[in-house]
Scaffold this motif. Structure first.
Motif, mmCIF file in Angstrom:
data_model
loop_
_atom_site.group_PDB
_atom_site.id
_atom_site.type_symbol
_atom_site.label_atom_id
_atom_site.label_comp_id
_atom_site.label_asym_id
_atom_site.label_seq_id
_atom_site.Cartn_x
_atom_site.Cartn_y
_atom_site.Cartn_z
ATOM 1 N N ALA A 90 44.347 98.376 49.920
ATOM 2 C CA ALA A 90 43.010 98.290 50.596
ATOM 3 C C ALA A 90 42.510 96.933 50.902
ATOM 4 C CB ALA A 90 42.036 99.019 49.613
ATOM 5 N N ILE A 91 41.952 96.595 52.020
ATOM 6 C CA ILE A 91 41.579 95.632 52.567
ATOM 7 C C ILE A 91 39.921 95.472 52.262
ATOM 8 C CG2 ILE A 91 41.117 93.686 54.569
ATOM 9 C CD1 ILE A 91 44.150 94.650 55.188
ATOM 10 N N HIS A 92 39.355 94.440 51.584
ATOM 11 C CA HIS A 92 37.927 94.366 51.613
ATOM 12 C C HIS A 92 37.581 92.873 52.136
ATOM 13 C CE1 HIS A 92 38.330 97.448 48.453
ATOM 14 N NE2 HIS A 92 39.313 96.842 47.646
ATOM 15 N N ALA A 93 36.302 93.128 52.482
ATOM 16 C CA ALA A 93 35.753 91.782 52.789
ATOM 17 C C ALA A 93 34.244 91.768 52.294
ATOM 18 C CB ALA A 93 35.708 92.027 54.400
ATOM 19 N N PHE A 94 34.004 90.333 51.983
ATOM 20 C CA PHE A 94 32.744 89.967 51.242
ATOM 21 C C PHE A 94 32.090 88.756 51.644
ATOM 22 C CE2 PHE A 94 35.651 92.200 48.139
ATOM 23 C CZ PHE A 94 34.876 93.319 47.829
ATOM 24 N N HIS A 95 31.008 88.543 51.568
ATOM 25 C CA HIS A 95 30.265 87.378 51.844
ATOM 26 C C HIS A 95 30.789 86.420 50.562
ATOM 27 C CE1 HIS A 95 27.413 88.054 54.813
ATOM 28 N NE2 HIS A 95 27.400 89.106 54.446
ATOM 29 N N ASN A 96 31.382 85.376 50.934
ATOM 30 C CA ASN A 96 32.079 84.301 49.817
ATOM 31 C C ASN A 96 31.122 83.497 49.129
ATOM 32 O OD1 ASN A 96 34.004 83.048 48.494
ATOM 33 N ND2 ASN A 96 34.622 81.798 50.394
ATOM 34 N N ALA A 146 24.580 95.536 39.043
ATOM 35 C CA ALA A 146 23.685 95.230 40.139
ATOM 36 C C ALA A 146 23.911 93.905 40.769
ATOM 37 C CB ALA A 146 22.255 95.259 39.546
ATOM 38 N N HIS A 147 24.924 93.141 40.582
ATOM 39 C CA HIS A 147 25.249 91.995 40.944
ATOM 40 C C HIS A 147 26.651 91.835 41.614
ATOM 41 C CE1 HIS A 147 21.744 91.246 38.339
ATOM 42 N NE2 HIS A 147 21.521 90.263 39.328
ATOM 43 N N GLY A 148 27.123 92.693 42.075
ATOM 44 C CA GLY A 148 28.517 92.602 42.875
ATOM 45 C C GLY A 148 28.405 91.937 44.057
ATOM 46 N N LEU A 149 29.303 91.427 44.742
ATOM 47 C CA LEU A 149 29.672 90.720 45.982
ATOM 48 C C LEU A 149 29.190 91.510 47.046
ATOM 49 C CD1 LEU A 149 33.086 89.006 45.569
ATOM 50 C CD2 LEU A 149 31.020 88.190 45.059
ATOM 51 N N LYS A 150 28.311 90.981 48.073
ATOM 52 C CA LYS A 150 27.750 91.700 48.990
ATOM 53 C C LYS A 150 28.876 92.253 50.019
ATOM 54 C CE LYS A 150 22.964 90.048 48.666
ATOM 55 N NZ LYS A 150 21.841 89.628 49.186
ATOM 56 N N PRO A 151 29.053 93.316 50.339
ATOM 57 C CA PRO A 151 30.296 93.497 51.220
ATOM 58 C C PRO A 151 30.077 93.366 52.698
ATOM 59 C CG PRO A 151 28.821 95.526 50.717
ATOM 60 C CD PRO A 151 28.589 94.427 49.896
ATOM 61 N N VAL A 152 31.136 93.107 53.406
ATOM 62 C CA VAL A 152 31.115 92.756 54.757
ATOM 63 C C VAL A 152 32.100 94.009 55.413
ATOM 64 C CG1 VAL A 152 32.050 91.430 56.493
ATOM 65 C CG2 VAL A 152 30.924 90.458 54.699
ATOM 66 N N ILE A 163 36.082 91.789 61.167
ATOM 67 C CA ILE A 163 35.024 92.089 60.250
ATOM 68 C C ILE A 163 33.766 91.966 61.076
ATOM 69 C CG2 ILE A 163 36.140 90.803 58.384
ATOM 70 C CD1 ILE A 163 33.676 88.743 59.875
ATOM 71 N N SER A 164 32.707 92.436 60.584
ATOM 72 C CA SER A 164 31.366 92.414 61.267
ATOM 73 C C SER A 164 30.304 92.145 60.035
ATOM 74 C CB SER A 164 31.099 93.681 62.099
ATOM 75 O OG SER A 164 29.858 93.649 62.692
ATOM 76 N N LEU A 165 29.268 91.308 60.308
ATOM 77 C CA LEU A 165 28.348 91.132 59.527
ATOM 78 C C LEU A 165 27.187 91.963 59.711
ATOM 79 C CD1 LEU A 165 30.109 88.542 59.245
ATOM 80 C CD2 LEU A 165 28.048 87.256 58.639
ATOM 81 N N ALA A 166 27.286 92.622 60.844
ATOM 82 C CA ALA A 166 26.158 93.537 61.153
ATOM 83 C C ALA A 166 25.711 94.716 60.289
ATOM 84 C CB ALA A 166 26.210 94.061 62.710
ATOM 85 N N GLU A 167 24.536 95.005 59.926
ATOM 86 C CA GLU A 167 24.225 96.071 59.149
ATOM 87 C C GLU A 167 24.635 97.339 59.869
ATOM 88 O OE1 GLU A 167 20.143 96.616 58.421
ATOM 89 O OE2 GLU A 167 19.975 94.530 57.384
ATOM 90 N N GLN A 168 24.845 97.580 61.194
ATOM 91 C CA GLN A 168 25.132 98.634 61.828
ATOM 92 C C GLN A 168 26.143 98.165 63.078
ATOM 93 O OE1 GLN A 168 21.523 100.744 63.331
ATOM 94 N NE2 GLN A 168 22.045 102.134 61.470
#
Length: 428
Positions: A90-96, A146-152, A163-168
């Motif tokens: 799986a490929i994941h993306a997060f705010h670094n 409650a403190h996991g990385l914020k996903p992208v 990747i997209s930083l948009a909510e939608q």
């Protein structure tokens, strides 16, 4: 202390948004954009806010994440991003960004890790973003979950990672399905990066894209590229000659026999795929037109495949040939500064020094990229002058630029003012 809430503080770009929307409504469609679109920090901030954090962006190739723990990073405006390979491929993306005090987790362009560990206070995250360790000093009641990385948002297709930083994020699945189809013969899980370059151009990102969307300048600027590339890629192009149309017909019949996709595909003005011949007898974008790699990509059986050209706005164009591919990524760094990354891809089992020479492979596009850098920077210097005013595009030679500027203008305006009337375009 009470928070002071004013419209200016809520949206410090409010005045710029209104002024930018007005300029877009009043622009002449077949003319270049007004000066602020190329050099104003406020318009640049809107580009980041409304284009680069809302669209799907090309960030890298799946082959750059060959195993669990491999990661790459990118910077989108002020937003550092990490893309990492996790369990089951799986490929994941997060705010670094660490959820402790905000430090960046990964500071290198790419690498491999067992876990994502913040270098500041060693908060430790699983590759799927879950917080695993925050130290005993956070207290017994501290909630790790409650403190996991914020996903992208992240999607991959045809070996490309978006990747997209948009909510939608906007719809893109139709394009991705076609990308998978067209790149299936290249077996993109079986490629590697043979060479890479990063150029910082002192020019606005739109000038970089505008330069790419036309070959009006090629004859006077790109002798190396024109050893292989034909200046246009469509038989409907008004410059297309009978000889070119005959070449296209012969090559399309050849590609049909090979069962290699070639038909032109459009997805609005944002995405475009087309396979087009190079100069008759030329097999690859090398100085002599011969294959630059001795092993063809994937299951391909002929080097005579022209170039599969893939456009993805706002930040990528690409060329796929039988022996290698060249992929391009554009990321804005400032109002007048843009990072252009180029990667040359070959079959994974191709051996450097045996099947290919990286310096020879990259010679054409190293020269072309530097020439384009100079053109964009001189363009920027002229636009900064008090003498600049929007100038007319050639509808014969620069229709690709017109399409790009239309896409940009319509997209930005729709986001600046969702309830605005349809974009008013003055015909030039």
């Amino acid at each position: 202390m009470d928070l002071i809430a004013t419209s200016a503080l809520d949206d410090p770009l409010a005045a710029a948004r209104d002024a930018t929307a007005d300029m877009l409504r009043q622009r002449w469609r077949t003319y270049s954009l007004p000066q602020p679109f190329y050099n104003d920090p406020r318009v640049f901030a809107l580009d980041i806010q409304e284009i680069f954090t809302q669209e799907w962006l090309f960030v890298g190739m799946t082959c750059e994440l060959p195993a669990k723990g491999n990661y790459l990073t990118a910077q989108i405006g002020d937003n550092p991003i990490i893309v990492v390979r996790g369990d089951q491929g799986a490929i994941h993306a997060f705010h670094n960004v660490c959820r402790h005090r905000g430090s960046r987790l990964c500071t290198q362009e790419k690498g491999k890790v067992a876990k994502l560990v913040c270098p500041y206070h060693q908060w430790t995250y699983e590759l799927d973003g879950r917080l695993l360790f925050a130290g005993q000093d956070m207290g017994e009641d501290f909630d790790l979950s409650a403190h996991g990385l914020k996903p992208v948002a992240v999607k991959s297709a045809g070996g490309f990672i978006f990747i997209s930083l948009a909510e939608q994020p906007p719809a893109i699945d139709d394009f991705l399905a076609t990308l998978d189809e067209y790149l299936a013969p290249y077996e993109m899980d079986n490629v590697k990066v043979a060479a890479e370059s990063n150029i910082v151009e002192q020019a606005n990102w739109k000038l970089v894209l505008e330069n790419n969307r036309e070959c009006y300048h090629c004859n006077g600027a790109h002798p190396e590229l024109l050893n292989s590339l034909i200046e246009f890629d469509d038989t409907d192009d008004p410059r297309a000659t009978p000889a070119y149309r005959d070449l296209v017909a012969r090559q399309q019949a050849h590609w049909e026999r090979l069962q290699v996709p070639w038909a032109l595909k459009h997805f609005g003005k944002r995405n475009r795929l087309t396979r087009t011949p190079m100069i008759d007898g030329v097999m690859s974008m090398t100085m002599d037109g011969k294959p630059g790699c001795g092993k063809l990509m994937g299951s391909l059986t002929s080097p005579d495949l022209g170039s599969l050209r893939i456009l993805h706005l706002p930040n990528s164009w690409n060329h796929f040939m039988g022996d290698h591919a060249v992929v391009f990524r554009v990321l804005p760094l400032g109002p007048q500064q843009t990072l252009v990354t180029t990667k040359w891809l070959v079959r994974r089992d191709a051996q450097e020094g045996v099947d290919y020479d990286p310096q020879w492979l990259r010679k054409v596009w190293d020269a072309t990229n530097d020439q384009d850098r100079q053109l964009a920077e001189e363009n920027q210097r002229g636009i900064n002058s008090i003498a600049y005013q929007p100038g007319p595009y050639s509808e014969t030679y620069e229709f690709g630029v017109i399409d790009f500027v239309d896409w940009y203008s319509e997209t930005l305006l729709s986001r600046l003012d969702a309830e605005a009337p349809s974009l008013h375009i003055v015909q030039g």
